[in-house]
Scaffold this motif. Structure first.
Motif, short mmCIF file in Angstrom:
data_model
loop_
_atom_site.label_atom_id
_atom_site.label_comp_id
_atom_site.label_asym_id
_atom_site.label_seq_id
_atom_site.Cartn_x
_atom_site.Cartn_y
_atom_site.Cartn_z
N LYS A 38 0.92 -1.15 -0.04
CA LYS A 38 0.01 0.05 0.09
C LYS A 38 0.76 1.23 -0.09
O LYS A 38 1.86 1.28 0.70
CB LYS A 38 -0.90 0.00 1.40
N ALA A 39 0.55 2.08 -1.22
CA ALA A 39 1.30 3.51 -0.95
C ALA A 39 2.70 3.41 -1.02
O ALA A 39 3.48 4.02 0.01
CB ALA A 39 0.67 4.46 0.35
N PRO A 40 3.22 2.80 -1.89
CA PRO A 40 4.75 2.64 -1.86
C PRO A 40 5.55 3.88 -2.25
O PRO A 40 6.76 4.00 -1.45
CB PRO A 40 5.14 1.51 -3.13
N GLY A 41 5.00 4.93 -2.85
CA GLY A 41 5.50 6.20 -2.75
C GLY A 41 5.70 6.80 -1.55
O GLY A 41 6.79 7.46 -1.28
N THR A 42 4.66 6.75 -0.64
CA THR A 42 4.71 7.31 0.71
C THR A 42 5.76 6.49 1.47
O THR A 42 6.71 7.13 2.30
CB THR A 42 3.35 7.09 1.51
N ALA A 43 5.74 5.41 1.26
CA ALA A 43 6.73 4.17 2.04
C ALA A 43 8.10 4.78 1.80
O ALA A 43 9.10 4.71 2.56
CB ALA A 43 6.71 2.77 1.75
N GLY A 44 8.38 5.02 0.58
CA GLY A 44 9.82 5.53 -0.25
C GLY A 44 10.11 6.93 0.33
O GLY A 44 11.30 7.13 0.79
#
Length: 170
Positions: free
Chosen positions: A33-39
């Protein structure tokens, strides 16, 4: 409108290939979920490490992250056969570092920078969305995040200036 998502990349592939490992933000892009946020969250420790540098050193390190990111993101994308796979988040590292150029010290400013960058990266106001749709390869993957970072940088600096003026008059 199709909601086609590329297949997930096996963690073993990310953790055994240095290009994918870096492009996937040390594995943070594997988030379902939300890999950009995790990145972007994963970019915070790198920012904290670099924030102690003089401005010229921070800018040089940011430039290295950007240039390396263009190659890393493009190569990872090529190897996966998917342009701008959602798990490729090195571009978030580059964009967040741009956001935080000359940011005031303190966790509140890290949080404000994080939120601003995510807003501009997700909403993609003009010309970010236009660039995202028209520029290919590693450059295209990274440049839209750099633009989001510039927008967030401007707003962060305006907020910091406003806060400083407000505190000076209080």
């Amino acid at each position: 409108m199709s909601s086609h998502r590329p297949p997930p990349v096996p963690p073993r592939q990310v953790f055994t290939d240095p290009v994918h490992f870096l492009a996937f933000g040390f594995g943070s892009g594997l988030s379902p979920k939300a890999p950009g946020t995790a990145g972007t969250v994963a970019a915070i420790p790198l920012y904290l490490l670099l924030s102690g540098l003089p401005l010229w050193g921070y800018l040089l390190a940011t430039l290295v992250v950007i240039v390396a990111g263009i190659w890393l993101c493009g190569e990872s994308s090529r190897r996966l056969g998917v342009h701008d796979h959602p798990g490729i988040v090195w571009d978030e590292f580059a964009g967040f570092l741009v956001t935080m150029i000359a940011a005031p010290a303190g966790w509140i400013w890290v949080l404000v920078g994080f939120v601003l960058f995510r807003i501009f990266d997700v909403l993609k106001p003009w010309p970010i969305g236009w660039v995202d749709r028209r520029v290919g390869g590693g450059t295209g993957i990274v440049v839209d995040d750099l633009l989001a970072g510039v927008y967030a940088l401007v707003v962060l600096q305006l907020l910091a200036w406003w806060w400083q003026v407000l505190m000076a008059t209080a």
